[in-house]
Design an enzyme around this catalytic site. Structure first.
Site, PDB file in Angstrom:
ATOM      1  N   LEU A 604       0.838  -1.213   0.000  1.00 46.44           N
ATOM      2  CA  LEU A 604       0.000   0.000   0.000  1.00 46.44           C
ATOM      3  C   LEU A 604       0.865   1.252   0.000  1.00 46.44           C
ATOM      4  CD1 LEU A 604      -2.711  -1.007   2.614  1.00 46.44           C
ATOM      5  CD2 LEU A 604      -3.013  -0.794   0.146  1.00 46.44           C
ATOM      6  N   GLY A 605       2.047   1.115   0.572  1.00 45.97           N
ATOM      7  CA  GLY A 605       2.907   2.296   0.605  1.00 45.97           C
ATOM      8  C   GLY A 605       4.088   2.065   1.514  1.00 45.97           C
ATOM      9  N   LYS A 606       5.025   2.984   1.460  1.00 48.50           N
ATOM     10  CA  LYS A 606       6.151   2.910   2.379  1.00 48.50           C
ATOM     11  C   LYS A 606       6.028   4.076   3.337  1.00 48.50           C
ATOM     12  CE  LYS A 606       9.825   0.587  -0.245  1.00 48.50           C
ATOM     13  NZ  LYS A 606       9.549  -0.780   0.144  1.00 48.50           N
ATOM     14  N   GLY A 607       5.698   3.764   4.565  1.00 49.24           N
ATOM     15  CA  GLY A 607       5.483   4.825   5.549  1.00 49.24           C
ATOM     16  C   GLY A 607       6.789   5.200   6.204  1.00 49.24           C
ATOM     17  N   GLY A 608       6.691   6.060   7.194  1.00 48.87           N
ATOM     18  CA  GLY A 608       7.864   6.531   7.893  1.00 48.87           C
ATOM     19  C   GLY A 608       8.733   5.396   8.420  1.00 48.87           C
ATOM     20  N   GLY A 610       8.304   1.899   7.907  1.00 50.98           N
ATOM     21  CA  GLY A 610       8.342   0.577   7.284  1.00 50.98           C
ATOM     22  C   GLY A 610       7.375   0.490   6.133  1.00 50.98           C
ATOM     23  N   THR A 611       7.261  -0.740   5.597  1.00 52.13           N
ATOM     24  CA  THR A 611       6.403  -0.935   4.438  1.00 52.13           C
ATOM     25  C   THR A 611       5.014  -1.370   4.894  1.00 52.13           C
ATOM     26  OG1 THR A 611       8.363  -1.657   3.292  1.00 52.13           O
ATOM     27  CG2 THR A 611       6.267  -2.111   2.217  1.00 52.13           C
ATOM     28  N   ASP A 723       4.173  13.470  15.589  1.00 47.62           N
ATOM     29  CA  ASP A 723       4.445  13.458  14.148  1.00 47.62           C
ATOM     30  C   ASP A 723       3.165  13.732  13.361  1.00 47.62           C
ATOM     31  OD1 ASP A 723       6.070  13.372  11.967  1.00 47.62           O
ATOM     32  OD2 ASP A 723       6.227  11.195  11.871  1.00 47.62           O
TER      33      ASP A 723
END
Ligand SMILES: *[C@@H]1O[C@H](CO)[C@@H](O)[C@H](O)[C@H]1NC(C)=O
Ligand SMILES: *[C@@H]1O[C@H](CO)[C@@H](O)[C@H](O)[C@H]1NC(C)=O
Ligand SMILES: *[C@@H]1O[C@H](CO)[C@@H](O)[C@H](O)[C@H]1NC(C)=O
Length: 907
Positions: A604-608, A610-611, A723
């Site tokens: 779905l995406g690469k967040g701050g 992790g994946t 954050d």
């Protein structure tokens, strides 16, 4: 007489008479109801202060009904002025306050209604001292005015325009050592909520001047000429000014929301010299004062076809506003959305435009000075509770007005959390040596932030109640010296608190209190028995029970009251057993995670940190974030926090459903948010191409604010997100916004910000400068980051511009904000389809959030409430728009967040 007659009547006649009486009563009631329904003063509250209790009258000239103030205040003395005072009826009595520093009224009002509130004072030498006093006027927790008199017969008014947020107001008279305070009258008049708007909810307009011009009548006008009962004074004709007038009925005058009276608008001034401007000026006490002016225009002459009257309006040497072209018998009110400030002398110049054939006019004007009512009222539940306690015990102290503020007037025996930004809460209650009798009132347990409770040296009786254990913040409980009256055993809950949480429990000189399990003897046995161990019976008086530090526990939702019908109320219970159960259920093995994500099939995406993968648990979509242990600082602490965060539930926070902890892998399982993050949506990267209207944007801002407010105020200890940024605000399938990744970011190095100290977590552009330099993290750091997000929502610009000079969004907005350039601040793609007031307020909130000093920033409750107001204004505008021309706006107004039209073609 009547008794004797009844004796001789037959049964039937009595029934008949009774029916007749009923009929008469009904008729009378109907008449009364009719009269009330037609009462033109609906909503007017008019108190004649000092008038004998229960008296009332109708004013001779206005016909407004005035009543005695006695029901609205417990203190003060009624005084009548000497007969020779030939003066308005409301001023003939005063209430005077020889006793007490602060004496307060409490007047019920309709919360959310804008009121004109006027306090009047006429000394008239009522006390025969020939010396008018000087004193202060407070409004609940805020300072309103200083009342001074130029002479014995000087009448002075203090008038504000204020929208109460609670359903009562508390005007107070405060003795400042310069004579006995008194008051003559208090009047409240509901206004149109859309008139007299200020740029900030804490700004209150206080009347500076209100004049009408061009009349020879040396007369003041108020009700009934003015439907809002404002008082209009005649303005002295300056040399060089000429009068214009016409006869004008109120029916002939086309009004706006300010509704200046027709009689006031029927006259005007104009310069004698056709080309000269009209000017007036005033002087400020202080260069930082802020003023709003409202100039009311109405063309009093029917102009010929070849005549025009057009003019520009200038404040000092700022850019002119105009052209203003007054219409015949139409009220036009001109005001500036930003207050005038920064100088001591203000001059308004009205000058004709070049092609105008006629000179300018002015019919009436009002000048208001801004008062900052920045101190919030004490928490409503705390106030109700403490008043309940006061009444229960008949506490004989001068407990009036707001319990906590202003700080010098805090109620004796109380202490409060008072930092000027948050809603004050009562943290300490000392009713020691106050002659209290009866049982310990269960109300006390509602003072949920109480840390210190002293009920010692009273005659309290009955058992030691268990409800005191509900006071989660309590650090000291002193019930000592209630000789013989308090009985029974100390509840295991209290003992537990003293062992686990370090609650200091003082119970000396209460011989009838015993430890649990040793209370089975008859009372008569007790005094003699040696077996009974009084918990504390020390020589000196004070004995302290165990102090043990307990582990911190996050307790959310317990301290927030929610109505049962509220969908959010299904917060799970907080008992330890429950949570253990939950933790187990929510722990998944690595194999489970592989199955859930279908072997990490869809990213779905690469967040701050992790994946993130798509997953399915049963048929529910989830998002699984995989991290490696090496990326986490302080793994054990991290895991403890994960477990706690699983218990935080709010509709605007993405729920952490479960986690996996096996080997070097950690997986966090979150609810799935179908519509990605806010950053994508604003920058147009959202795959569905949704375009956000102004109402959509405010809806998202309110959602995110609610989530953050809950973390700060609904959780104990508060959770600081650390954050907040637009990529951390996610949207579900109905575009409801939820905050993600809260409470964990401190365990990770900052996101791409290698130049920053690794201790400071957060994302560049969203980081509070004060936090960066001091490294002291507070809720206000989140408020800063939220402000940046809010500015992004308003402008659709990134936090830091992509251009080489890397301007921060707050600087970019600031320059335009101070130039009053709202149109260029708001995303141009909205094509100005938004309510201007709503946009001003939103930008103002955003700018306040990004204030450099954290103390200048509002707290999240204030931000949340402010944004809700913005949204309400925008929705109200859309409704009006729809009524006016049905064709223009085909979109149905739907409740917040449910606007799921897709694609820009919807507009
Ligand atoms: C109230 O609490 C504040 C902060 O804890 C403290 O500084 C102050 O002295 C207290 N005031 C009273 C009257 O106890
Ligand atoms: C509580 O009130 C009593 C009596 O008024 C006073 O002696 C005592 O010092 C107070 N305690 C605190 C902590 O202020
Ligand atoms: C206890 O209260 C009484 C009045 O109710 C007072 O006279 C006495 O001084 C108080 N004793 C202490 C130790 O505070």
């Amino acid at each position: 007489m009547s008794l004797i007659i009844v004796v001789y009547l037959t049964k039937q006649t009595v029934v008949g008479m009774f029916l007749h009486f009923l009929l008469v009563l009904l008729t009378v009631l109907t008449v009364v109801v009719l009269v009330q329904a037609q009462d033109p003063y609906a909503g007017f509250i008019s108190l004649d202060c000092g008038l004998p209790k229960d008296s009332r009258y109708s004013d001779i000239s206005t016909h407004i009904n005035y009543i005695s103030d006695a029901k609205f205040i417990d203190t003060g003395e009624s005084k009548k002025l000497a007969e020779e005072n030939d003066i308005k009826q409301q001023l003939q009595y005063v209430r005077s306050f020889p006793i007490g520093m602060r004496n307060c009224y409490r007047i019920n009002v309709a919360s959310g209604t804008k009121y004109l509130i006027r306090a009047s004072f006429y000394y008239g030498n009522y006390d025969n001292l020939n010396k008018p006093p000087e004193f202060d006027l407070h409004f609940g927790p805020n300072v309103w005015d200083t009342v001074k008199f130029a002479s014995l017969s000087h009448i002075t008014d203090s008038e504000i325009i204020y929208t109460p947020s609670l359903d009562y107001i508390q005007p107070c008279l405060v003795n400042t050592g310069k004579g006995t305070p008194f008051i003559s009258a208090i009047e409240l008049r509901p206004l149109n909520n859309t008139a007299y708007i200020t740029y900030s909810p804490k700004s209150v307009l206080s009347l500076f001047n209100r004049y009408y011009l061009g009349s020879t009548a040396d007369k003041e006008y108020r009700y009934k000429d003015d439907v809002y009962d404002r008082i209009w004074f005649p303005f002295k004709l300056s040399s060089g000014w000429a009068k214009l007038s016409s006869s004008l009925n109120s029916d002939d005058l086309h009004q706006n929301e300010y509704k200046p009276p027709a009689i006031v608008m029927s006259t005007a001034v104009t310069p004698v010299n056709d080309s000269a401007p009209l000017q007036f000026h005033w002087e400020a006490d202080n260069v930082n004062d802020q003023y709003y002016t409202y100039l009311h225009f109405n063309e009093v002459e029917e102009l010929a076809a070849n005549e025009t009257r057009a003019f520009n309006i200038t404040e000092n040497d700022h850019l002119p506003y105009g052209p203003v072209i007054p219409e015949y018998r139409v009220v036009n009110t001109i005001y500036d959305e930003i207050p005038y400030t920064g100088t001591k002398m203000y001059q308004i110049t009205i000058s004709k435009t070049e092609d105008s054939t006629l000179p300018p006019i002015l019919n009436a004007f009002e000048i208001y000075k801004v008062k900052n009512f920045s101190q919030s009222e004490t928490d409503r539940d705390d106030v109700d509770t403490i008043i309940n306690i006061k009444n229960t015990y008949g506490v004989a102290r001068n407990w009036q007005g707001d319990p906590c503020a202003p700080v010098n007037y805090m109620w004796e025996g109380l202490n409060c959390s008072l930092d000027g930004n948050n809603i004050p809460r009562i943290t300490s209650l000392n009713l020691s040596s106050s002659g209290l009798t009866g049982e310990i009132s269960s109300s006390i347990s509602k003072l949920s932030m109480l840390q210190y409770l002293d009920l010692s040296n009273n005659s309290l009786s009955g058992p030691l109640p268990d409800f005191l254990t509900q006071l989660r913040s309590l650090k000291t409980l002193n019930l000592g010296k209630n000789n013989l009256n308090l009985t029974g055993s100390v509840s295991s809950g209290l003992l537990e608190r003293s062992k686990q949480d370090g609650l200091l429990l003082i119970l000396d000189q209460n011989p009838n209190i015993c430890e649990p399990g040793s209370c089975n003897q008859k009372i008569s046995d007790r005094k003699k028995s040696n077996k009974i161990v009084p918990l504390v019976a020390s020589v000196a008086g004070i004995f302290v029970l165990l102090v043990l530090v307990s582990g911190a526990a996050i307790i959310c939702a317990l301290i927030k009251k929610r109505k049962p019908q509220d969908g959010n109320s299904q917060v799970q219970s907080d008992t330890p057993n429950d949570s253990q159960l939950e933790s187990k259920q929510r722990q998944y093995t690595y194999d489970d995670v592989v199955k859930i994500t279908n072997n990490f099939n869809r990213v779905l995406g690469k967040g701050g940190f992790g994946t993130v993968y798509h997953g399915l648990i049963d048929d529910t979509e989830v998002a699984v974030k995989m991290l490696s242990k090496s990326s986490v600082h302080g793994f054990e602490q991290f895991l403890a926090e994960v477990k706690l965060l699983m218990r935080v539930h709010h509709k605007n926070l993405t729920s952490l459903i479960g986690y996996c902890n096996e080997g070097k892998d950690i997986g966090l399982i979150y609810e799935y948010m179908a519509n990605g993050n806010l950053d994508e949506l604003l920058s147009g990267k959202n795959s569905k191409g949704k375009f956000l209207t102004w109402a959509d944007r405010l809806g998202i801002a309110v959602d995110a604010a609610q989530g953050l407010e809950y973390l700060h105020n609904g959780c104990k200890p508060p959770i600081i997100h650390r954050d907040v940024k637009s990529t951390n605000i996610l949207l579900n399938e109905s575009f409801q916004a939820k905050l993600a990744d809260f409470g964990l970011s401190k365990n990770f190095p900052s996101d791409g910000g290698t130049h920053l100290s690794t201790v400071v977590a957060g994302t560049p552009g969203y980081l509070d400068y004060e936090y960066m330099t001091s490294n002291r993290l507070t809720e206000k750091s989140d408020v800063y980051s939220f402000g940046v997000v809010l500015l992004e929502i308003i402008t659709s610009q990134p936090a830091i511009t992509k251009s080489p000079d890397k301007t921060h969004i707050s600087q970019w907005v600031r320059s335009m904000f101070y130039n009053g350039d709202i149109k260029n601040i708001v995303d141009s793609r909205l094509q100005q389809d938004f309510d201007t007031n709503s946009a001003w307020k939103a930008v103002d909130i955003g700018m306040a959030c990004v204030s450099t000093n954290s103390s200048d920033r509002p707290n999240m409750s204030e931000v949340m409430n402010g944004l809700k107001e913005c949204l309400a204004e925008e929705l109200a505008r859309k409704k009006v728009g729809r009524c006016k021309s049905k064709k223009e706006d085909p979109i149905e107004l739907v409740p917040l967040n449910l606007d799921i039209e897709l694609g820009p073609q919807a507009r």
